[in-house]
Design a protein around this motif. Structure first.
Motif, mmCIF file in Angstrom:
data_model
loop_
_atom_site.group_PDB
_atom_site.id
_atom_site.type_symbol
_atom_site.label_atom_id
_atom_site.label_comp_id
_atom_site.label_asym_id
_atom_site.label_seq_id
_atom_site.Cartn_x
_atom_site.Cartn_y
_atom_site.Cartn_z
ATOM 1 N N THR A 174 4.821 32.432 31.525
ATOM 2 C CA THR A 174 4.055 31.251 31.158
ATOM 3 C C THR A 174 3.894 31.248 29.637
ATOM 4 N N PRO A 175 4.085 30.099 28.972
ATOM 5 C CA PRO A 175 3.912 30.069 27.514
ATOM 6 C C PRO A 175 2.434 30.055 27.128
ATOM 7 N N TYR A 176 2.071 30.881 26.148
ATOM 8 C CA TYR A 176 0.713 30.976 25.629
ATOM 9 C C TYR A 176 0.697 30.652 24.148
ATOM 10 N N LEU A 177 -0.440 30.126 23.708
ATOM 11 C CA LEU A 177 -0.639 29.770 22.307
ATOM 12 C C LEU A 177 -1.589 30.759 21.645
ATOM 13 N N LEU A 178 -1.168 31.336 20.519
ATOM 14 C CA LEU A 178 -2.021 32.153 19.652
ATOM 15 C C LEU A 178 -2.187 31.411 18.336
ATOM 16 N N LYS A 179 -3.414 31.338 17.829
ATOM 17 C CA LYS A 179 -3.681 30.640 16.567
ATOM 18 C C LYS A 179 -4.219 31.624 15.545
ATOM 19 N N ALA A 180 -3.598 31.669 14.355
ATOM 20 C CA ALA A 180 -4.061 32.572 13.304
ATOM 21 C C ALA A 180 -5.420 32.142 12.792
ATOM 22 N N THR A 181 -6.300 33.106 12.551
ATOM 23 C CA THR A 181 -7.637 32.813 12.033
ATOM 24 C C THR A 181 -7.783 33.220 10.573
ATOM 25 N N ASP A 182 -6.725 33.742 9.976
ATOM 26 C CA ASP A 182 -6.752 34.057 8.552
ATOM 27 C C ASP A 182 -5.370 33.796 7.955
ATOM 28 N N SER A 183 -5.320 33.566 6.653
ATOM 29 C CA SER A 183 -4.063 33.212 5.993
ATOM 30 C C SER A 183 -3.105 34.385 5.885
ATOM 31 N N SER A 184 -3.602 35.603 6.052
ATOM 32 C CA SER A 184 -2.726 36.773 5.995
ATOM 33 C C SER A 184 -2.053 37.051 7.324
ATOM 34 N N LEU A 185 -2.378 36.259 8.337
ATOM 35 C CA LEU A 185 -1.754 36.360 9.663
ATOM 36 C C LEU A 185 -1.977 37.727 10.296
ATOM 37 N N THR A 186 -3.188 38.221 10.177
ATOM 38 C CA THR A 186 -3.514 39.508 10.783
ATOM 39 C C THR A 186 -4.530 39.391 11.919
ATOM 40 N N ALA A 187 -5.136 38.209 12.091
ATOM 41 C CA ALA A 187 -6.124 38.010 13.150
ATOM 42 C C ALA A 187 -5.769 36.738 13.913
ATOM 43 N N TRP A 188 -5.967 36.782 15.241
ATOM 44 C CA TRP A 188 -5.512 35.689 16.101
ATOM 45 C C TRP A 188 -6.581 35.373 17.140
ATOM 46 N N ARG A 189 -6.712 34.093 17.465
ATOM 47 C CA ARG A 189 -7.613 33.715 18.555
ATOM 48 C C ARG A 189 -7.046 34.183 19.887
ATOM 49 N N SER A 190 -7.906 34.229 20.876
ATOM 50 C CA SER A 190 -7.462 34.636 22.211
ATOM 51 C C SER A 190 -6.386 33.680 22.719
ATOM 52 N N PRO A 191 -5.374 34.197 23.416
ATOM 53 C CA PRO A 191 -4.277 33.348 23.893
ATOM 54 C C PRO A 191 -4.743 32.315 24.905
ATOM 55 N N VAL A 192 -4.155 31.118 24.818
ATOM 56 C CA VAL A 192 -4.442 30.014 25.731
ATOM 57 C C VAL A 192 -3.131 29.532 26.327
ATOM 58 N N ALA A 193 -3.043 29.448 27.650
ATOM 59 C CA ALA A 193 -1.819 28.976 28.295
ATOM 60 C C ALA A 193 -1.594 27.506 27.979
ATOM 61 N N LEU A 194 -0.353 27.141 27.687
ATOM 62 C CA LEU A 194 -0.018 25.738 27.485
ATOM 63 C C LEU A 194 -0.143 25.017 28.822
ATOM 64 N N SER A 195 -0.938 23.979 28.858
ATOM 65 C CA SER A 195 -1.217 23.259 30.098
ATOM 66 C C SER A 195 -0.118 22.246 30.399
ATOM 67 N N GLY A 196 0.265 22.156 31.680
ATOM 68 C CA GLY A 196 1.187 21.124 32.125
ATOM 69 C C GLY A 196 2.628 21.559 32.250
ATOM 70 N N ILE A 197 3.009 22.577 31.478
ATOM 71 C CA ILE A 197 4.393 23.046 31.582
ATOM 72 C C ILE A 197 4.544 23.944 32.808
ATOM 73 N N GLY A 198 3.583 24.806 33.011
ATOM 74 C CA GLY A 198 3.550 25.583 34.242
ATOM 75 C C GLY A 198 4.347 26.864 34.194
ATOM 76 N N ALA A 199 4.081 27.701 35.192
ATOM 77 C CA ALA A 199 4.788 28.973 35.307
ATOM 78 C C ALA A 199 6.250 28.733 35.657
ATOM 79 N N ASN A 200 7.053 29.765 35.382
ATOM 80 C CA ASN A 200 8.496 29.746 35.643
ATOM 81 C C ASN A 200 9.237 28.783 34.722
ATOM 82 N N HIS A 201 8.601 28.417 33.608
ATOM 83 C CA HIS A 201 9.270 27.733 32.513
ATOM 84 C C HIS A 201 9.282 28.689 31.318
ATOM 85 N N ILE A 202 10.436 28.835 30.709
ATOM 86 C CA ILE A 202 10.566 29.789 29.612
ATOM 87 C C ILE A 202 11.210 29.102 28.411
ATOM 88 N N ASP A 203 11.216 29.799 27.285
ATOM 89 C CA ASP A 203 11.865 29.317 26.063
ATOM 90 C C ASP A 203 11.380 27.915 25.708
#
Length: 462
Positions: A174-203
């Motif tokens: 399942t595709p998940y979204l991570l969002k950077a919380t700092d400009s140095s790209l060292t901290a990330w928000r908790s992953p959120v699944a992309l809604s609507g695409i669903g499991a068994n979809h890749i790439d």
């Protein structure tokens, strides 16, 4: 020969459920992003540069760097440019940050092994890379985190889309979204699944135009690349096209989409069922696509890549509203010459007749379809255009088709001072000589083709 079948990609058929997962990218209008602001030929002295950083078919412990000025003919910049300090590097995604550095994020383990981390590295020059860190994706029961892809949204936020599976079914991603919380790209928000695409979809690869997110995602059951849209990055997405809707065939994966200089959208994808990498173009906002063609040169070597596009300095400069003659770079006594309305490459010398010299003299003007590109006029005011892929001169009929046929984008040639002229409406196709006739033909990625399509603007014969 002017074209040849490209070397096949030797991407292995791993196992039915072992696949390369989600990729995403957004198109913007700031440095390091790819967007509609870049949908024009580069200006004089500038050049378009597409960069990919793929891992190797023969080695998933390192990556090469390739670049291209036309998104078709990719050439090696640096072999084994980056090797992580431990584990593997697969599915590397690249982007240029606002701090001037290039970053890659990548899968850290081979497909057979559990993989709960994604890696990060950066470079100031695309050649020398430094390891930054491995990041553990915080999903309960995570089995595999594959193909993390940078996604820079139009608000400048840096995101990573990563496909994840859990231990209860390690091959359903399942595709998940991570969002950077700092400009140095060292901290990330908790992953959120992309809604609507669903499991068994890749790439799942995403581009943004206006306020709409367009997702290209592989249905792992059907093996087709599907198409979905949403008004928010995280969804919900609505899948609008399924099956073989674009004519790409099945057993296709790893889509990545970029906008070309002429405004067309190009998708690259891995035809792992027949061991080739393909590309296909759309001119109507993703509704229809050209027949897929195998990518020359790097198939069989490059694996799972994304593309970034930049405008850089150092491109060719050709004076407009001036007369010039065009000399072959590899046949230095031969010049463009109009003969019975067709463009040929005969020998022209100081002893040639005045009529022959006049027929080898052309006025360089701004491109009819793009002022940053070029068109060529003969003494009678007729324009060089391609017709049935032959170079010929015709009167401008005022149509958009004629304008595109008569417009050529200048690319750097094979020798200092030489220029290659890419067809505006057939990207990756160039004016080249064959049997001393000028034709528009697809690049086959060879040095011979590059030489045959390189010409030197010189003082006009007449």
């Amino acid at each position: 020969m002017t074209t040849r079948p490209p070397a096949p990609s030797r991407r292995s058929l791993l196992r039915a459920m072992a696949v390369l997962p989600a990729a995403a990218f957004v198109l913007g209008e700031t440095p390091g992003l790819l967007g509609t602001a870049l949908a024009a030929a580069p200006g004089a002295g500038s050049a378009t540069r597409y960069t990919i950083v793929p891992f190797l078919d023969s080695d998933d412990g390192t990556v090469n760097v390739y670049q291209s000025d036309d998104a078709t003919d990719f050439r090696l910049v640096q072999a084994s440019a980056y090797t992580p300090p431990s584990n593997r590097i697969r599915d590397a995604s690249v982007f240029k940050h606002t701090n001037g550095y290039y970053y890659i994020t990548y899968t850290t383990h081979t497909w057979q092994d559990a993989s709960t981390t994604i890696g990060f590295a950066r470079s100031s020059d695309r050649v020398n890379w430094s390891f930054l860190y491995d990041y553990t994706v915080p999903i309960a029961g995570l089995s595999r985190a594959w193909a993390p892809e940078f996604f820079v949204d139009s608000d400048g936020s840096v995101n990573v889309i990563v496909s994840c599976s859990t231990t209860n079914d390690e091959w359903i991603f399942t595709p998940y979204l991570l969002k950077a919380t700092d400009s140095s790209l060292t901290a990330w928000r908790s992953p959120v699944a992309l809604s609507g695409i669903g499991a068994n979809h890749i790439d799942t690869y995403i581009v943004k135009t206006g306020s709409t997110y367009h997702a290209f995602t592989k249905n792992e059951t059907a093996k087709y690349i599907e198409y979905a849209t949403a008004s928010n990055l995280a969804g919900p997405y609505t899948i609008k096209k399924t099956g073989d809707w674009a004519g790409w065939g099945s057993y296709r994966e790893g889509p990545t989409v970029i906008q070309l200089d002429n405004g067309a959208w190009r998708i690259f994808f891995d035809g792992y069922g027949d061991h080739k990498y393909y590309y296909s173009d759309s001119y109507d906002s993703f509704a229809t696509w050209s027949a897929p063609k195998a990518l020359p040169g790097i198939s069989g070597t490059a694996r799972h890549f994304t593309v970034i596009k930049e405008t850089v300095t150092g491109g060719p400069t050709l004076t407009k509203n001036a007369t010039r003659s065009l000399r072959s770079q590899n046949y230095t006594t031969r010049y463009w010459q109009e003969q019975s309305a067709l463009l040929n490459l005969p020998v022209v010398t100081g002893s040639s007749t005045a009529a022959e010299k006049q027929a080898a003299t052309f006025t360089v003007v701004a491109g009819l379809a793009d002022a940053n590109a070029y068109s060529f006029r003969d003494a009678a005011g007729k324009y060089l255009r391609h017709y049935s892929f032959r170079g010929r001169f015709d009167a401008n009929d005022g149509t958009s088709t004629f304008a595109r046929d008569a417009t050529f984008i200048a690319r750097t040639g094979t020798a200092a001072g030489s220029v290659r002229f890419e067809s505006y409406n057939y990207p990756g196709n160039y004016l080249r000589h064959y049997n001393y006739e000028l034709r528009v033909e697809q690049s086959d990625g060879t040095d011979l083709f590059r030489q045959d399509s390189s010409f030197v603007p010189v003082t006009a014969w007449s």
